[in-house]
Scaffold this motif. Structure first.
Motif, PDB file in Angstrom:
ATOM      1  N   LYS A 147      43.334  33.983  45.950  1.00 39.49           N
ATOM      2  CA  LYS A 147      42.931  34.162  47.347  1.00 39.49           C
ATOM      3  C   LYS A 147      42.367  32.851  47.890  1.00 39.49           C
ATOM      4  CE  LYS A 147      43.885  38.554  46.949  1.00 39.49           C
ATOM      5  NZ  LYS A 147      42.799  39.537  46.842  1.00 39.49           N
ATOM      6  N   ASP A 148      42.510  32.656  49.191  1.00 32.94           N
ATOM      7  CA  ASP A 148      42.062  31.401  49.800  1.00 32.94           C
ATOM      8  C   ASP A 148      40.707  31.516  50.482  1.00 32.94           C
ATOM      9  OD1 ASP A 148      44.327  29.949  49.026  1.00 32.94           O
ATOM     10  OD2 ASP A 148      45.485  30.728  50.717  1.00 32.94           O
ATOM     11  N   ASN A 149      40.472  32.627  51.137  1.00 34.45           N
ATOM     12  CA  ASN A 149      39.233  32.800  51.895  1.00 34.45           C
ATOM     13  C   ASN A 149      38.152  33.352  50.953  1.00 34.45           C
ATOM     14  OD1 ASN A 149      37.376  32.949  53.932  1.00 34.45           O
ATOM     15  ND2 ASN A 149      38.185  34.864  54.781  1.00 34.45           N
ATOM     16  N   ILE A 150      37.359  32.444  50.368  1.00 37.81           N
ATOM     17  CA  ILE A 150      36.401  32.821  49.335  1.00 37.81           C
ATOM     18  C   ILE A 150      34.971  32.601  49.828  1.00 37.81           C
ATOM     19  CG2 ILE A 150      35.532  32.235  47.023  1.00 37.81           C
ATOM     20  CD1 ILE A 150      38.158  33.780  47.040  1.00 37.81           C
ATOM     21  N   LYS A 151      34.090  33.548  49.475  1.00 37.94           N
ATOM     22  CA  LYS A 151      32.655  33.420  49.736  1.00 37.94           C
ATOM     23  C   LYS A 151      31.900  33.595  48.420  1.00 37.94           C
ATOM     24  CE  LYS A 151      32.907  35.113  54.504  1.00 37.94           C
ATOM     25  NZ  LYS A 151      32.423  36.130  55.476  1.00 37.94           N
ATOM     26  N   TRP A 152      30.871  32.789  48.272  1.00 34.91           N
ATOM     27  CA  TRP A 152      30.064  32.821  47.057  1.00 34.91           C
ATOM     28  C   TRP A 152      28.718  33.498  47.315  1.00 34.91           C
ATOM     29  CZ3 TRP A 152      31.483  31.074  42.196  1.00 34.91           C
ATOM     30  CH2 TRP A 152      32.666  30.322  42.116  1.00 34.91           C
ATOM     31  N   ARG A 153      28.232  34.215  46.277  1.00 36.63           N
ATOM     32  CA  ARG A 153      26.903  34.819  46.349  1.00 36.63           C
ATOM     33  C   ARG A 153      26.169  34.529  45.032  1.00 36.63           C
ATOM     34  NH1 ARG A 153      28.731  40.853  48.486  1.00 36.63           N
ATOM     35  NH2 ARG A 153      29.585  40.182  50.505  1.00 36.63           N
ATOM     36  N   LEU A 154      24.843  34.550  45.113  1.00 36.19           N
ATOM     37  CA  LEU A 154      24.010  34.289  43.938  1.00 36.19           C
ATOM     38  C   LEU A 154      23.223  35.541  43.579  1.00 36.19           C
ATOM     39  CD1 LEU A 154      22.780  32.471  41.773  1.00 36.19           C
ATOM     40  CD2 LEU A 154      21.162  31.623  43.505  1.00 36.19           C
ATOM     41  N   GLY A 210      37.287  42.159  48.071  1.00 37.60           N
ATOM     42  CA  GLY A 210      36.236  42.491  47.109  1.00 37.60           C
ATOM     43  C   GLY A 210      35.935  41.375  46.126  1.00 37.60           C
ATOM     44  N   LEU A 211      35.289  41.745  45.030  1.00 34.34           N
ATOM     45  CA  LEU A 211      34.867  40.801  44.002  1.00 34.34           C
ATOM     46  C   LEU A 211      36.075  40.217  43.278  1.00 34.34           C
ATOM     47  CD1 LEU A 211      32.521  39.552  42.312  1.00 34.34           C
ATOM     48  CD2 LEU A 211      32.688  41.563  40.831  1.00 34.34           C
ATOM     49  N   GLU A 212      36.061  38.890  43.081  1.00 35.73           N
ATOM     50  CA  GLU A 212      37.170  38.219  42.406  1.00 35.73           C
ATOM     51  C   GLU A 212      36.780  37.641  41.038  1.00 35.73           C
ATOM     52  OE1 GLU A 212      40.268  38.149  43.368  1.00 35.73           O
ATOM     53  OE2 GLU A 212      39.921  39.182  45.276  1.00 35.73           O
ATOM     54  N   LEU A 258      34.504  43.603  36.669  1.00 38.03           N
ATOM     55  CA  LEU A 258      33.854  42.432  37.247  1.00 38.03           C
ATOM     56  C   LEU A 258      32.584  42.825  37.990  1.00 38.03           C
ATOM     57  CD1 LEU A 258      36.912  40.415  38.607  1.00 38.03           C
ATOM     58  CD2 LEU A 258      35.383  39.738  36.741  1.00 38.03           C
ATOM     59  N   PHE A 259      32.638  43.957  38.671  1.00 41.39           N
ATOM     60  CA  PHE A 259      31.475  44.395  39.444  1.00 41.39           C
ATOM     61  C   PHE A 259      30.304  44.731  38.515  1.00 41.39           C
ATOM     62  CE2 PHE A 259      28.916  47.682  41.526  1.00 41.39           C
ATOM     63  CZ  PHE A 259      28.552  46.998  42.671  1.00 41.39           C
ATOM     64  N   CYS A 260      30.598  45.425  37.407  1.00 46.60           N
ATOM     65  CA  CYS A 260      29.539  45.775  36.458  1.00 46.60           C
ATOM     66  C   CYS A 260      28.910  44.527  35.859  1.00 46.60           C
ATOM     67  CB  CYS A 260      30.098  46.671  35.349  1.00 46.60           C
ATOM     68  SG  CYS A 260      30.579  48.323  35.917  1.00 46.60           S
ATOM     69  N   LEU A 261      29.759  43.541  35.548  1.00 49.30           N
ATOM     70  CA  LEU A 261      29.241  42.296  34.981  1.00 49.30           C
ATOM     71  C   LEU A 261      28.430  41.510  35.995  1.00 49.30           C
ATOM     72  CD1 LEU A 261      32.365  41.139  32.954  1.00 49.30           C
ATOM     73  CD2 LEU A 261      30.214  41.989  32.002  1.00 49.30           C
TER      74      LEU A 261
END
Length: 333
Positions: free
Chosen positions: A45-52, A92-94, A10-13
């Motif tokens: 997971k419930d506590n989610i943050k989004w990044r662009l 980490g990344l989900e 997921l991180f590579c993508l």
């Protein structure tokens, strides 16, 4: 170990910036201009943050971006809101999703060109598609439920098909194309009959004999061989030929069209010649020209020694050929 592998993938993508998008992302979502679209983070997971893209700052709720648990809703989509959206938990990344602006209804000009060297399904259809606005393309033969095909090294697409050269073509081919760029996506369809895009490969040419060499009454006998990819029997798929030759005295180029078959005679003092062909009955596209063939000063007979070894009933042969060609000609109507 499985969790580490998932995170690494997921991180590579996710770190691929949209500015470097030159392949189709495995996971993307589309929305038209000024529309709203909701992205969902696939996680428990419930506590989610989004990044662009590669920003380290999490997305905050604004009038254009609304947060609701694992969902992120993008409002009034424009180019500046497209990109690679990733969602993160405390560990980490989900998940990730590329968000692209669907411009299929906006883009009216597209340039997909397809040709086929033969009517047979033994050869693939060759297509080309380019655009200054998009960076990566893929095509598929939708009629035959084909797989997506990417561009070759030369930039062309080679699509398999199931058309039978010996039966009437009743259903049009449907080629579906998709294209992506840094921000956008488009989809289009191109429909045609295979017979309308046939363009034979260039034929072979050999010089059988030369009479009255060097004079204005010089006669060159040629044998034109159909392309190796052209369907057989050749009497059922006759070809029309165009010959281009250079006059020895002044370098003038002249052309002649012939329909009499593989053996052709050309009159005149000629230094070199070449030939191209097309389907005689359906008037397909012309092939590319063959390579120039220099005319030698002397040439002995013997292009095809077996050509006259057996007598034949010409009247009967011509009658059968007419019947076959009339049947083929009816396919186009």
């Amino acid at each position: 170990m499985a969790g580490l592998m998932k995170f690494t993938l997921l991180f590579c993508l996710s770190i691929v910036r949209m500015s470097a998008l030159n392949i189709f992302p495995e996971k993307f979502k589309l929305a038209e201009r000024s529309k709203s679209v909701t992205l969902t983070c696939r996680t428990d997971k419930d506590n989610i943050k989004w990044r662009l893209d590669d920003s380290i700052q999490p997305i905050s709720e604004t009038e254009f971006e609304k947060l609701n648990g694992r969902d992120l809703t993008v409002i009034n989509l424009q180019e500046d809101l497209t990109g690679n959206y990733t969602c993160w938990s405390d560990t980490g990344l989900e998940d990730y999703t590329y968000l692209l602006l669907d411009k299929s209804k906006e883009v009216t000009a597209f340039n997909i060109n397809c040709t086929a060297e033969t009517f047979s399904c033994s050869q693939k259809i060759k297509c080309a598609w380019t655009s200054e606005e998009f960076t990566d393309f893929r095509l598929r033969n939708t009629r035959d439920d084909g797989d997506w095909v990417s561009q070759s090294v030369d930039g062309d697409f080679f699509l398999p098909h199931s058309t039978n050269s010996y039966s009437e073509e009743s259903e049009r081919l449907l080629i579906t194309g998709e294209a992506v760029s840094t921000c956008c996506y488009m989809k289009t369809d191109y429909s045609f009959y295979l017979r309308d895009v046939v363009k034979p490969a260039d034929p072979g040419i050999s010089i059988c004999s030369i009479e009255n060499e060097g004079s204005d009454e010089q006669i060159i006998e040629l044998e034109v061989k159909p392309p190796s990819t052209w369907p057989q029997p050749h009497s059922f798929f006759p070809l029309k030929h165009e010959i281009e030759y250079e006059i020895r005295h002044n370098g003038e180029l002249k052309t002649e069209e012939r329909e009499e078959g593989s053996k052709i005679k050309v009159k005149g003092s000629i230094t070199k010649l070449r030939v191209r062909c097309r389907d005689l009955l359906l008037l397909s596209q012309w092939s590319e020209w063959s390579k120039w063939k220099n005319v030698p000063k002397r040439k002995k007979r013997g292009c095809n020694k077996e050509a006259h070894s057996k007598p034949c009933n010409k009247k009967k042969s011509k009658q059968k050929t007419r019947q076959k060609n009339w049947k083929r000609l009816n396919w186009a109507f």
